[in-house]
Design a protein around this motif. Structure first.
Motif, PDB file in Angstrom:
ATOM      1  N   PHE A 179     -16.333  17.437 -26.318  1.00 32.86           N
ATOM      2  CA  PHE A 179     -16.974  16.547 -25.356  1.00 32.86           C
ATOM      3  C   PHE A 179     -18.333  17.110 -25.003  1.00 32.86           C
ATOM      4  O   PHE A 179     -18.622  18.287 -25.214  1.00 32.86           O
ATOM      5  CB  PHE A 179     -16.106  16.345 -24.109  1.00 32.86           C
ATOM      6  N   LEU A 180     -19.182  16.245 -24.451  1.00 34.73           N
ATOM      7  CA  LEU A 180     -20.468  16.700 -23.918  1.00 34.73           C
ATOM      8  C   LEU A 180     -20.845  15.838 -22.736  1.00 34.73           C
ATOM      9  O   LEU A 180     -20.433  14.685 -22.619  1.00 34.73           O
ATOM     10  CB  LEU A 180     -21.565  16.760 -24.975  1.00 34.73           C
ATOM     11  N   ILE A 181     -21.629  16.448 -21.844  1.00 27.01           N
ATOM     12  CA  ILE A 181     -22.042  15.792 -20.608  1.00 27.01           C
ATOM     13  C   ILE A 181     -23.553  15.900 -20.475  1.00 27.01           C
ATOM     14  O   ILE A 181     -24.116  16.994 -20.601  1.00 27.01           O
ATOM     15  CB  ILE A 181     -21.372  16.445 -19.384  1.00 27.01           C
ATOM     16  N   LEU A 182     -24.190  14.767 -20.206  1.00 24.88           N
ATOM     17  CA  LEU A 182     -25.621  14.715 -19.915  1.00 24.88           C
ATOM     18  C   LEU A 182     -25.791  14.372 -18.441  1.00 24.88           C
ATOM     19  O   LEU A 182     -25.080  13.513 -17.917  1.00 24.88           O
ATOM     20  CB  LEU A 182     -26.311  13.654 -20.762  1.00 24.88           C
ATOM     21  N   ILE A 183     -26.757  15.024 -17.799  1.00 24.78           N
ATOM     22  CA  ILE A 183     -27.059  14.779 -16.382  1.00 24.78           C
ATOM     23  C   ILE A 183     -28.548  14.498 -16.245  1.00 24.78           C
ATOM     24  O   ILE A 183     -29.364  15.107 -16.932  1.00 24.78           O
ATOM     25  CB  ILE A 183     -26.668  15.988 -15.512  1.00 24.78           C
ATOM     26  N   GLY A 184     -28.885  13.615 -15.335  1.00 26.24           N
ATOM     27  CA  GLY A 184     -30.286  13.275 -15.090  1.00 26.24           C
ATOM     28  C   GLY A 184     -30.736  12.054 -15.853  1.00 26.24           C
ATOM     29  O   GLY A 184     -31.924  11.859 -16.083  1.00 26.24           O
ATOM     30  N   CYS A 185     -29.795  11.211 -16.232  1.00 28.22           N
ATOM     31  CA  CYS A 185     -30.102  10.050 -17.064  1.00 28.22           C
ATOM     32  C   CYS A 185     -31.009   9.044 -16.363  1.00 28.22           C
ATOM     33  O   CYS A 185     -31.614   8.216 -17.021  1.00 28.22           O
ATOM     34  CB  CYS A 185     -28.807   9.382 -17.513  1.00 28.22           C
ATOM     35  N   ARG A 186     -31.093   9.134 -15.058  1.00 28.02           N
ATOM     36  CA  ARG A 186     -31.979   8.253 -14.281  1.00 28.02           C
ATOM     37  C   ARG A 186     -33.072   9.044 -13.566  1.00 28.02           C
ATOM     38  O   ARG A 186     -33.667   8.553 -12.619  1.00 28.02           O
ATOM     39  CB  ARG A 186     -31.162   7.467 -13.268  1.00 28.02           C
ATOM     40  N   SER A 187     -33.334  10.237 -14.023  1.00 30.34           N
ATOM     41  CA  SER A 187     -34.325  11.094 -13.374  1.00 30.34           C
ATOM     42  C   SER A 187     -35.717  10.481 -13.441  1.00 30.34           C
ATOM     43  O   SER A 187     -36.193  10.135 -14.525  1.00 30.34           O
ATOM     44  CB  SER A 187     -34.359  12.467 -14.053  1.00 30.34           C
ATOM     45  N   PRO A 188     -36.404  10.358 -12.303  1.00 32.53           N
ATOM     46  CA  PRO A 188     -37.780   9.855 -12.336  1.00 32.53           C
ATOM     47  C   PRO A 188     -38.724  10.823 -13.053  1.00 32.53           C
ATOM     48  O   PRO A 188     -39.811  10.446 -13.454  1.00 32.53           O
ATOM     49  CB  PRO A 188     -38.146   9.704 -10.854  1.00 32.53           C
TER      50      PRO A 188
ATOM     51  N   SER B  95      -8.417   8.194 -19.734  1.00 36.59           N
ATOM     52  CA  SER B  95      -7.325   8.682 -20.571  1.00 36.59           C
ATOM     53  C   SER B  95      -7.724   9.913 -21.397  1.00 36.59           C
ATOM     54  O   SER B  95      -6.855  10.573 -21.969  1.00 36.59           O
ATOM     55  CB  SER B  95      -6.821   7.573 -21.497  1.00 36.59           C
ATOM     56  N   ASP B  96      -9.011  10.247 -21.465  1.00 36.51           N
ATOM     57  CA  ASP B  96      -9.485  11.415 -22.207  1.00 36.51           C
ATOM     58  C   ASP B  96      -9.558  12.681 -21.354  1.00 36.51           C
ATOM     59  O   ASP B  96      -9.784  13.764 -21.883  1.00 36.51           O
ATOM     60  CB  ASP B  96     -10.903  11.161 -22.755  1.00 36.51           C
ATOM     61  N   ILE B  97      -9.407  12.557 -20.059  1.00 40.35           N
ATOM     62  CA  ILE B  97      -9.675  13.700 -19.180  1.00 40.35           C
ATOM     63  C   ILE B  97      -8.712  14.851 -19.427  1.00 40.35           C
ATOM     64  O   ILE B  97      -9.110  16.018 -19.372  1.00 40.35           O
ATOM     65  CB  ILE B  97      -9.729  13.263 -17.704  1.00 40.35           C
ATOM     66  N   ASP B  98      -7.461  14.591 -19.735  1.00 40.80           N
ATOM     67  CA  ASP B  98      -6.529  15.690 -20.039  1.00 40.80           C
ATOM     68  C   ASP B  98      -7.030  16.488 -21.243  1.00 40.80           C
ATOM     69  O   ASP B  98      -6.962  17.725 -21.245  1.00 40.80           O
ATOM     70  CB  ASP B  98      -5.112  15.168 -20.292  1.00 40.80           C
ATOM     71  N   PHE B  99      -7.528  15.797 -22.270  1.00 42.78           N
ATOM     72  CA  PHE B  99      -8.098  16.469 -23.443  1.00 42.78           C
ATOM     73  C   PHE B  99      -9.288  17.338 -23.028  1.00 42.78           C
ATOM     74  O   PHE B  99      -9.393  18.499 -23.439  1.00 42.78           O
ATOM     75  CB  PHE B  99      -8.525  15.421 -24.475  1.00 42.78           C
ATOM     76  N   VAL B 100     -10.181  16.806 -22.211  1.00 38.97           N
ATOM     77  CA  VAL B 100     -11.359  17.538 -21.744  1.00 38.97           C
ATOM     78  C   VAL B 100     -10.933  18.788 -20.977  1.00 38.97           C
ATOM     79  O   VAL B 100     -11.448  19.888 -21.213  1.00 38.97           O
ATOM     80  CB  VAL B 100     -12.257  16.623 -20.879  1.00 38.97           C
ATOM     81  N   LEU B 101      -9.990  18.643 -20.055  1.00 39.78           N
ATOM     82  CA  LEU B 101      -9.526  19.782 -19.255  1.00 39.78           C
ATOM     83  C   LEU B 101      -8.855  20.839 -20.128  1.00 39.78           C
ATOM     84  O   LEU B 101      -9.016  22.045 -19.888  1.00 39.78           O
ATOM     85  CB  LEU B 101      -8.579  19.307 -18.153  1.00 39.78           C
ATOM     86  N   THR B 102      -8.116  20.403 -21.151  1.00 36.06           N
ATOM     87  CA  THR B 102      -7.487  21.351 -22.074  1.00 36.06           C
ATOM     88  C   THR B 102      -8.542  22.177 -22.797  1.00 36.06           C
ATOM     89  O   THR B 102      -8.417  23.396 -22.922  1.00 36.06           O
ATOM     90  CB  THR B 102      -6.601  20.597 -23.093  1.00 36.06           C
ATOM     91  N   LEU B 103      -9.617  21.526 -23.251  1.00 36.49           N
ATOM     92  CA  LEU B 103     -10.696  22.262 -23.917  1.00 36.49           C
ATOM     93  C   LEU B 103     -11.382  23.231 -22.962  1.00 36.49           C
ATOM     94  O   LEU B 103     -11.702  24.359 -23.333  1.00 36.49           O
ATOM     95  CB  LEU B 103     -11.736  21.297 -24.490  1.00 36.49           C
TER      96      LEU B 103
END
Length: 184
Positions: free
Chosen positions: A75-84, A24-32
């Motif tokens: 909003f913020l996005i983190l990637i690599g949360c399971r990176s060895p 339900s937050d994705i419209d807000f994210v896309l607007t930003l």
């Protein structure tokens, strides 16, 4: 949810909390992302990319809530949360109202999540060279420049270069010992 009160430069503390993004937050994210004020500094994702990031375990997609009413502020996005390799990327951070301390406070929470909760050894990001506000924020928050990726992303007026910046866990611990970071 992770929360913090962080001092914005010469202002009252910014109240910020990160909560997991919902469909339900994705419209807000896309607007930003498509706000003309933000477009020069990011490459927007499609809705399906955000939907996947919400579900994929290697990602953490957060809504930044701020102010006394904890309204959606970015909003913020983190990637690599399971990176060895324990290398975590701050893929994107966008705040609605610049200059209110919400970005700095959210970044401090993101660092705490990266190092304390997700066990990162290295927390890194890239930022467009012409994004002076973000570069100054990352610099004052302890991120060290590592190099330049020349003309690697297409911008509105041609190709833009990116500065790669990072912070290591030991540097985060040193900053925490100086009370520059949120307590453990």
């Amino acid at each position: 949810m992770t929360a913090v009160n962080s001092l914005a430069a010469n202002r009252t503390p910014a109240r910020v909390r990160l909560r997991p993004t919902m469909q339900s937050d994705i419209d807000f994210v896309l607007t930003l992302e498509h706000d003309p004020e933000n477009l020069p500094f990011i490459t927007p994702w499609e809705r399906t990319q955000h939907e996947a990031a919400i579900r994929f375990p290697d990602f953490r997609h957060f809504i930044i809530e701020a102010g006394q009413d904890l309204a959606s502020a970015g909003f913020l996005i983190l990637i690599g949360c399971r990176s060895p390799h324990q290398a975590l990327e701050l893929k994107r951070m966008v705040v609605r109202h610049k200059g209110e301390g919400h970005g700095r406070a959210a970044l401090r929470v993101a660092k705490k999540v990266a190092f304390d909760d997700l066990g990162a050894h290295r927390f890194w990001l890239d930022v467009r060279t012409h994004n002076h506000r973000a570069r100054a924020l990352y610099d004052t928050e302890g991120f060290a420049p590592e190099g330049l990726l020349r003309e690697c992303v297409r911008g509105a007026s041609g190709f833009d270069s990116l500065v790669v910046m990072s912070m290591l866990q030991a540097e985060f611990a040193d900053r925490r010992a100086l009370a520059l970071e949120l307590p453990a």
